[in-house]
Design a protein around this motif. Sequence first.
Motif, PDB file in Angstrom:
ATOM      1  N   ASP A 148       0.817  -1.221   0.000  1.00 25.99           N
ATOM      2  CA  ASP A 148       0.000   0.000   0.000  1.00 25.99           C
ATOM      3  C   ASP A 148       0.848   1.268   0.000  1.00 25.99           C
ATOM      4  O   ASP A 148       0.311   2.373  -0.040  1.00 25.99           O
TER       5      ASP A 148
ATOM      6  N   ASP B 226       2.712   3.911  -4.067  1.00 25.13           N
ATOM      7  CA  ASP B 226       2.562   5.265  -4.611  1.00 25.13           C
ATOM      8  C   ASP B 226       3.468   6.283  -3.924  1.00 25.13           C
ATOM      9  O   ASP B 226       3.699   7.361  -4.464  1.00 25.13           O
ATOM     10  N   SER B 227       3.957   5.956  -2.736  1.00 31.23           N
ATOM     11  CA  SER B 227       4.836   6.886  -2.016  1.00 31.23           C
ATOM     12  C   SER B 227       6.292   6.402  -2.038  1.00 31.23           C
ATOM     13  O   SER B 227       7.061   6.695  -1.144  1.00 31.23           O
TER      14      SER B 227
ATOM     15  N   PRO C  72       8.696   6.745  -4.959  1.00 27.94           N
ATOM     16  CA  PRO C  72       9.227   7.090  -6.285  1.00 27.94           C
ATOM     17  C   PRO C  72      10.677   6.659  -6.489  1.00 27.94           C
ATOM     18  O   PRO C  72      11.109   6.450  -7.627  1.00 27.94           O
TER      19      PRO C  72
END
Length: 170
Positions: free
Chosen positions: A78, A81-82, A84
């Motif tokens: 989860d 997305d954080s 990169p």
Amino acid sequence: MPSELSIMIEQDLARLESVSPSGFALAFHIRFTTPAFLFQTYDRAWLDIYSQEGLVMSDPIVGFGFSHDGTGWVRWSDLADSDPAGVLARSAEYGLRFGVAVVIDDGGSRSVAGHARHDREYTDDEIGQIVEIVTRLHRNTQSDQDLSSDALAELKRMSVILTHPDRKSD
């Protein structure tokens, strides 16, 4: 001779090892950027890369640990997305494919933990067990004033053995 508290801490660390087959990292009572106690059992090659490249600065587990208030957890999947910088994808190359991040923030002290598996996601029951153990360890290592000098020395010894299994305690 280890104190009763040291024995309880050692037993909890052993429990975490059994539910974290690809290892864990526990940073207890972080002040500024330095934990009072650090325990790591991840693959040595990964720990070396993580340290040499300063990946702590872009690690989404650390980011979650400092952005979450109170006690909580999140599966690593989860956090995609954080991430990169791809820290979690790189860690998967070392057997850290699935994991859970745990943060304990009781208003006066913050601890952050990551636990990994190579084979599957953690179940909710396993996560509940991990959170319970990490919370207990957080409380049992809460204050240097509550720990005897022998207990502090024993915690340092355990940290060295878990983080550097090839070294004897100094």
